[in-house]
Design a protein around this motif. Structure first.
Motif, PDB file in Angstrom:
ATOM      1  N   THR A  36     -57.576  75.684 -46.844  1.00  0.00           N
ATOM      2  CA  THR A  36     -57.032  74.388 -46.446  1.00  0.00           C
ATOM      3  C   THR A  36     -56.457  74.497 -45.043  1.00  0.00           C
ATOM      4  N   ASP A  37     -55.882  73.387 -44.535  1.00  0.00           N
ATOM      5  CA  ASP A  37     -55.259  73.515 -43.208  1.00  0.00           C
ATOM      6  C   ASP A  37     -53.745  73.316 -43.311  1.00  0.00           C
ATOM      7  N   SER A  38     -53.069  73.607 -42.213  1.00  0.00           N
ATOM      8  CA  SER A  38     -51.606  73.648 -42.229  1.00  0.00           C
ATOM      9  C   SER A  38     -50.998  72.292 -42.598  1.00  0.00           C
ATOM     10  N   ASN A  39     -51.606  71.187 -42.152  1.00  0.00           N
ATOM     11  CA  ASN A  39     -51.041  69.869 -42.490  1.00  0.00           C
ATOM     12  C   ASN A  39     -51.141  69.580 -43.978  1.00  0.00           C
ATOM     13  N   VAL A  40     -52.328  69.803 -44.533  1.00  0.00           N
ATOM     14  CA  VAL A  40     -52.544  69.476 -45.942  1.00  0.00           C
ATOM     15  C   VAL A  40     -51.655  70.365 -46.821  1.00  0.00           C
ATOM     16  N   GLY A  59     -56.776  71.203 -37.075  1.00  0.00           N
ATOM     17  CA  GLY A  59     -57.397  70.815 -35.807  1.00  0.00           C
ATOM     18  C   GLY A  59     -58.737  71.486 -35.559  1.00  0.00           C
ATOM     19  N   GLU A  60     -59.496  70.846 -34.676  1.00  0.00           N
ATOM     20  CA  GLU A  60     -60.865  71.246 -34.366  1.00  0.00           C
ATOM     21  C   GLU A  60     -60.964  72.701 -33.878  1.00  0.00           C
ATOM     22  N   LYS A  61     -59.884  73.190 -33.251  1.00  0.00           N
ATOM     23  CA  LYS A  61     -59.924  74.566 -32.702  1.00  0.00           C
ATOM     24  C   LYS A  61     -60.177  75.604 -33.791  1.00  0.00           C
ATOM     25  N   GLY A  91     -59.836  67.977 -44.410  1.00  0.00           N
ATOM     26  CA  GLY A  91     -60.749  67.099 -43.681  1.00  0.00           C
ATOM     27  C   GLY A  91     -62.042  67.827 -43.339  1.00  0.00           C
ATOM     28  N   GLY A  92     -62.792  67.220 -42.437  1.00  0.00           N
ATOM     29  CA  GLY A  92     -64.099  67.777 -42.073  1.00  0.00           C
ATOM     30  C   GLY A  92     -64.020  69.160 -41.460  1.00  0.00           C
ATOM     31  N   VAL A  93     -62.922  69.449 -40.788  1.00  0.00           N
ATOM     32  CA  VAL A  93     -62.789  70.788 -40.204  1.00  0.00           C
ATOM     33  C   VAL A  93     -62.791  71.830 -41.318  1.00  0.00           C
ATOM     34  N   THR A  95     -63.809  71.504 -44.538  1.00  0.00           N
ATOM     35  CA  THR A  95     -65.034  71.597 -45.348  1.00  0.00           C
ATOM     36  C   THR A  95     -66.169  72.242 -44.538  1.00  0.00           C
ATOM     37  N   ASP A  96     -66.197  72.012 -43.219  1.00  0.00           N
ATOM     38  CA  ASP A  96     -67.210  72.681 -42.389  1.00  0.00           C
ATOM     39  C   ASP A  96     -67.005  74.196 -42.387  1.00  0.00           C
ATOM     40  N   ILE A  97     -65.757  74.616 -42.217  1.00  0.00           N
ATOM     41  CA  ILE A  97     -65.465  76.059 -42.192  1.00  0.00           C
ATOM     42  C   ILE A  97     -65.782  76.687 -43.553  1.00  0.00           C
ATOM     43  N   PRO A 115     -62.448  66.683 -50.295  1.00  0.00           N
ATOM     44  CA  PRO A 115     -62.170  66.074 -48.991  1.00  0.00           C
ATOM     45  C   PRO A 115     -60.876  65.271 -49.049  1.00  0.00           C
ATOM     46  N   THR A 116     -60.043  65.417 -48.024  1.00  0.00           N
ATOM     47  CA  THR A 116     -58.736  64.731 -48.051  1.00  0.00           C
ATOM     48  C   THR A 116     -58.592  63.692 -46.944  1.00  0.00           C
ATOM     49  N   THR A 117     -59.625  63.510 -46.117  1.00  0.00           N
ATOM     50  CA  THR A 117     -59.622  62.405 -45.148  1.00  0.00           C
ATOM     51  C   THR A 117     -60.732  61.435 -45.547  1.00  0.00           C
ATOM     52  N   LEU A 118     -60.592  60.190 -45.088  1.00  0.00           N
ATOM     53  CA  LEU A 118     -61.632  59.207 -45.404  1.00  0.00           C
ATOM     54  C   LEU A 118     -62.956  59.638 -44.781  1.00  0.00           C
ATOM     55  N   GLY A 128     -74.323  68.673 -47.043  1.00  0.00           N
ATOM     56  CA  GLY A 128     -74.602  70.104 -46.987  1.00  0.00           C
ATOM     57  C   GLY A 128     -74.590  70.752 -45.620  1.00  0.00           C
ATOM     58  N   LYS A 129     -74.444  69.959 -44.563  1.00  0.00           N
ATOM     59  CA  LYS A 129     -74.380  70.595 -43.230  1.00  0.00           C
ATOM     60  C   LYS A 129     -72.984  71.151 -43.030  1.00  0.00           C
ATOM     61  N   ASN A 130     -72.897  72.299 -42.376  1.00  0.00           N
ATOM     62  CA  ASN A 130     -71.587  72.829 -41.991  1.00  0.00           C
ATOM     63  C   ASN A 130     -71.714  73.383 -40.585  1.00  0.00           C
ATOM     64  N   SER A 155     -55.709  59.949 -53.980  1.00  0.00           N
ATOM     65  CA  SER A 155     -54.259  59.989 -53.725  1.00  0.00           C
ATOM     66  C   SER A 155     -53.957  60.740 -52.424  1.00  0.00           C
ATOM     67  N   PHE A 156     -54.853  61.607 -51.999  1.00  0.00           N
ATOM     68  CA  PHE A 156     -54.635  62.315 -50.731  1.00  0.00           C
ATOM     69  C   PHE A 156     -54.539  61.340 -49.546  1.00  0.00           C
ATOM     70  N   LEU A 157     -55.243  60.204 -49.682  1.00  0.00           N
ATOM     71  CA  LEU A 157     -55.349  59.319 -48.514  1.00  0.00           C
ATOM     72  C   LEU A 157     -54.028  58.632 -48.160  1.00  0.00           C
ATOM     73  N   SER A 158     -53.059  58.671 -49.077  1.00  0.00           N
ATOM     74  CA  SER A 158     -51.806  57.943 -48.829  1.00  0.00           C
ATOM     75  C   SER A 158     -51.065  58.473 -47.602  1.00  0.00           C
ATOM     76  N   THR A 159     -51.356  59.692 -47.194  1.00  0.00           N
ATOM     77  CA  THR A 159     -50.618  60.258 -46.052  1.00  0.00           C
ATOM     78  C   THR A 159     -51.418  60.232 -44.743  1.00  0.00           C
ATOM     79  N   LEU A 160     -52.593  59.624 -44.766  1.00  0.00           N
ATOM     80  CA  LEU A 160     -53.417  59.598 -43.538  1.00  0.00           C
ATOM     81  C   LEU A 160     -52.779  58.734 -42.449  1.00  0.00           C
TER      82      LEU A 160
HETATM   83  P1  NAD Z   1     -59.869  66.986 -39.559  1.00  0.00           P
HETATM   84  O1  NAD Z   1     -60.339  67.880 -40.624  1.00  0.00           O
HETATM   85  O2  NAD Z   1     -59.428  67.613 -38.285  1.00  0.00           O
HETATM   86  O3  NAD Z   1     -58.711  66.069 -40.136  1.00  0.00           O
HETATM   87  C1  NAD Z   1     -58.060  65.152 -39.279  1.00  0.00           C
HETATM   88  C2  NAD Z   1     -56.544  65.352 -39.332  1.00  0.00           C
HETATM   89  O4  NAD Z   1     -56.068  64.869 -40.571  1.00  0.00           O
HETATM   90  C3  NAD Z   1     -56.117  66.815 -39.256  1.00  0.00           C
HETATM   91  O5  NAD Z   1     -54.952  66.895 -38.485  1.00  0.00           O
HETATM   92  C4  NAD Z   1     -55.807  67.165 -40.711  1.00  0.00           C
HETATM   93  O6  NAD Z   1     -54.860  68.196 -40.830  1.00  0.00           O
HETATM   94  C5  NAD Z   1     -55.269  65.856 -41.202  1.00  0.00           C
HETATM   95  N1  NAD Z   1     -55.362  65.612 -42.636  1.00  0.00           N
HETATM   96  C6  NAD Z   1     -56.317  65.995 -43.497  1.00  0.00           C
HETATM   97  N2  NAD Z   1     -56.082  65.470 -44.711  1.00  0.00           N
HETATM   98  C7  NAD Z   1     -54.949  64.760 -44.618  1.00  0.00           C
HETATM   99  C8  NAD Z   1     -54.200  63.976 -45.533  1.00  0.00           C
HETATM  100  N3  NAD Z   1     -54.595  63.797 -46.792  1.00  0.00           N
HETATM  101  N4  NAD Z   1     -53.070  63.378 -45.085  1.00  0.00           N
HETATM  102  C9  NAD Z   1     -52.674  63.514 -43.790  1.00  0.00           C
HETATM  103  N5  NAD Z   1     -53.342  64.227 -42.877  1.00  0.00           N
HETATM  104  C10 NAD Z   1     -54.476  64.843 -43.296  1.00  0.00           C
HETATM  105  O7  NAD Z   1     -60.981  65.910 -39.141  1.00  0.00           O
HETATM  106  P2  NAD Z   1     -61.932  64.915 -39.955  1.00  0.00           P
HETATM  107  O8  NAD Z   1     -61.904  63.654 -39.195  1.00  0.00           O
HETATM  108  O9  NAD Z   1     -61.651  64.908 -41.398  1.00  0.00           O
HETATM  109  O10 NAD Z   1     -63.354  65.605 -39.752  1.00  0.00           O
HETATM  110  C11 NAD Z   1     -63.852  65.867 -38.464  1.00  0.00           C
HETATM  111  C12 NAD Z   1     -64.661  67.141 -38.502  1.00  0.00           C
HETATM  112  O11 NAD Z   1     -65.713  66.957 -39.440  1.00  0.00           O
HETATM  113  C13 NAD Z   1     -65.307  67.505 -37.172  1.00  0.00           C
HETATM  114  O12 NAD Z   1     -65.157  68.869 -36.934  1.00  0.00           O
HETATM  115  C14 NAD Z   1     -66.765  67.152 -37.384  1.00  0.00           C
HETATM  116  O13 NAD Z   1     -67.636  67.960 -36.622  1.00  0.00           O
HETATM  117  C15 NAD Z   1     -66.930  67.407 -38.857  1.00  0.00           C
HETATM  118  N6  NAD Z   1     -68.019  66.631 -39.452  1.00  0.00           N
HETATM  119  C16 NAD Z   1     -68.954  67.298 -40.146  1.00  0.00           C
HETATM  120  C17 NAD Z   1     -69.995  66.608 -40.718  1.00  0.00           C
HETATM  121  C18 NAD Z   1     -71.019  67.347 -41.519  1.00  0.00           C
HETATM  122  O14 NAD Z   1     -72.019  66.761 -41.932  1.00  0.00           O
HETATM  123  N7  NAD Z   1     -70.804  68.615 -41.791  1.00  0.00           N
HETATM  124  C19 NAD Z   1     -70.095  65.220 -40.585  1.00  0.00           C
HETATM  125  C20 NAD Z   1     -69.104  64.557 -39.887  1.00  0.00           C
HETATM  126  C21 NAD Z   1     -68.062  65.266 -39.312  1.00  0.00           C
END
Ligand code: NAD
Ligand code: ZN
Length: 346
Positions: A36-40, A59-61, A91-93, A95-97, A115-118, A128-130, A155-160
């Motif tokens: 997971t990431d530091s925010n979640v 973050g993307e880094k 989020g996507g970062v 799940t990609d990793i 997934p925890t972001t919309l 399936g791409k990463n 329920s994860f989306l409530s903090t977005l």
């Molecule tokens: P992200 O993973 O960076 O998340 C965005 C921000 O939201 C981050 O700061 C994260 O910590 C925070 N966050 C995550 N869940 C949260 C929650 N429930 N409440 C509050 N904050 C939360 O970015 P993203 O927009 O989810 O995804 C973008 C990434 O996805 C990019 O790296 C992109 O390349 C990749 N992506 C991959 C595909 C694919 O097919 N593999 C498709 C689209 C995007």
């Protein structure tokens, strides 16, 4: 509601309208490692109790080889083996990793996503791409590998943040434009705040988007044809993102306006349809215009790795809900982009 789709390379179980407790059945703590990431982790500490959890900086880094190397060392330390399931919660970062690491650790271990972001729910976790980045080159290393499951816990989306909600809606509008006007109809009578208060309606919308992406991916997993349609708004969108460092969804929104206007010239989209898309973008708090440097935009479009020197593939619309791939000479794109600046903001 459960929903299963079979892919050429495996089966992903979709658990829509699910909740976190279900994870214990899908990935028992003694057989799983969560990434997971530091925010979640900070927002939902209690959910990770009992699980071995690896946390990457938000973050993307973090989509770097350095992170993969670090995580692989930690997996060895945990004595993770071929049957250990890696679960990406974020989020996507994340799940990609997770998808990338799972496809190379010990030549491949199973993975699942929460997934925890919309954007993650409708796009990044699906298909399936990463990938990870090499410096500024996005997704230069990656594989295509389907997760065993995707668990949708709204329920994860409530903090977005507002920005992250809009980022997700940009991709949702994209799905409507390329393949399903019912999605656009759902959006036309609603707002972000409306969906925030109605998780069931939001779930239906998410399922509609996942369905569009799955159908396209199923038809062309390796992106040799129709999968390119998913890049609607992303061609010039990517240039906006690189040049002006604006969030992905905002860049895609601008890119969709450009693509709609090119579609009016090239593929018969009506100006009334462009206006529908533009108004939807405004409704979902996305930008529809900004000043840009045409020469720098063209430079980036030409540099993009997927293009040859003379032409560029654009995803255009015949009408709302029907997209096509059109190869355009750079000159045509440049003329169109310049005229959009001069035409001002309709
Ligand atoms: P992200 O993973 O960076 O998340 C965005 C921000 O939201 C981050 O700061 C994260 O910590 C925070 N966050 C995550 N869940 C949260 C929650 N429930 N409440 C509050 N904050 C939360 O970015 P993203 O927009 O989810 O995804 C973008 C990434 O996805 C990019 O790296 C992109 O390349 C990749 N992506 C991959 C595909 C694919 O097919 N593999 C498709 C689209 C995007
Ligand atoms: Zn995108």
């Amino acid at each position: 509601m459960q929903y299963a789709v079979t892919f050429p390379t495996g089966t992903t179980e979709y658990l829509f309208r699910s909740n976190w407790e279900k994870l214990k059945e899908l990935a028992p703590p003694d057989r799983a490692v969560i990434i997971t990431d530091s925010n979640v982790k900070e927002l939902y500490p209690e959910r990770f109790e009992g699980y071995r959890t690896l946390v990457v900086p938000a973050g993307e880094k973090s989509k770097s080889f350095h992170t993969i190397n670090d995580l692989a060392h930690k997996l060895i330390h945990f004595q993770a083996h071929r049957k250990t399931m890696l679960v990406g919660v974020g989020g996507g970062v994340v799940t990609d990793i997770t998808g990338f690491l799972a496809s190379i650790y010990m030549r491949g271990v199973p993975c699942g996503f929460v997934p925890t972001t919309l954007l993650g729910m409708v796009d990044a976790a699906v298909g399936g791409k990463n990938g990870i980045n090499i410096e500024l080159h996005k997704n230069m290393l990656g594989t295509i590998r389907q997760p065993k499951f995707i668990l949708y816990d709204a329920s994860f989306l409530s903090t977005l943040t507002d920005t992250e909600w809009s980022n997700g809606f940009a991709e949702i509008i994209k799905y409507g434009c390329i393949s399903d006007v019912r999605i656009l109809n759902m959006l036309e009578s609603s707002t972000i705040q409306y969906f925030q208060k109605r998780p069931d309606t939001l779930n239906d919308l998410i399922m509609g988007c996942v369905d569009v992406k799955n159908k396209i991916v199923h038809a062309d997993e390796g992106e040799t044809g129709v999968r390119k349609l998913l890049n609607f708004g992303h061609t010039s969108g990517h240039a906006f993102e690189t040049l002006y460092h604006i969030p992905h969804g905002y860049s895609v929104a601008l890119g969709m306006v450009v693509a709609c206007r090119l579609s009016e010239e090239q593929t018969g989209l009506s100006s009334a349809e462009t206006e529908i898309v533009r108004q939807l973008l405004v409704r979902y708090q996305l930008p529809t215009h900004r000043k840009y440097d045409i020469h720098k935009m063209m430079e980036i479009l030409r540099m993009d790795k997927k293009r040859n020197a003379e032409e560029v593939d654009y995803i255009l619309l015949h009408k709302l809900g029907k997209a096509c791939i059109k190869t355009l000479p750079f000159e045509t794109v440049e003329t169109a982009l310049s005229s959009f600046i001069h035409a001002g903001q309709r």
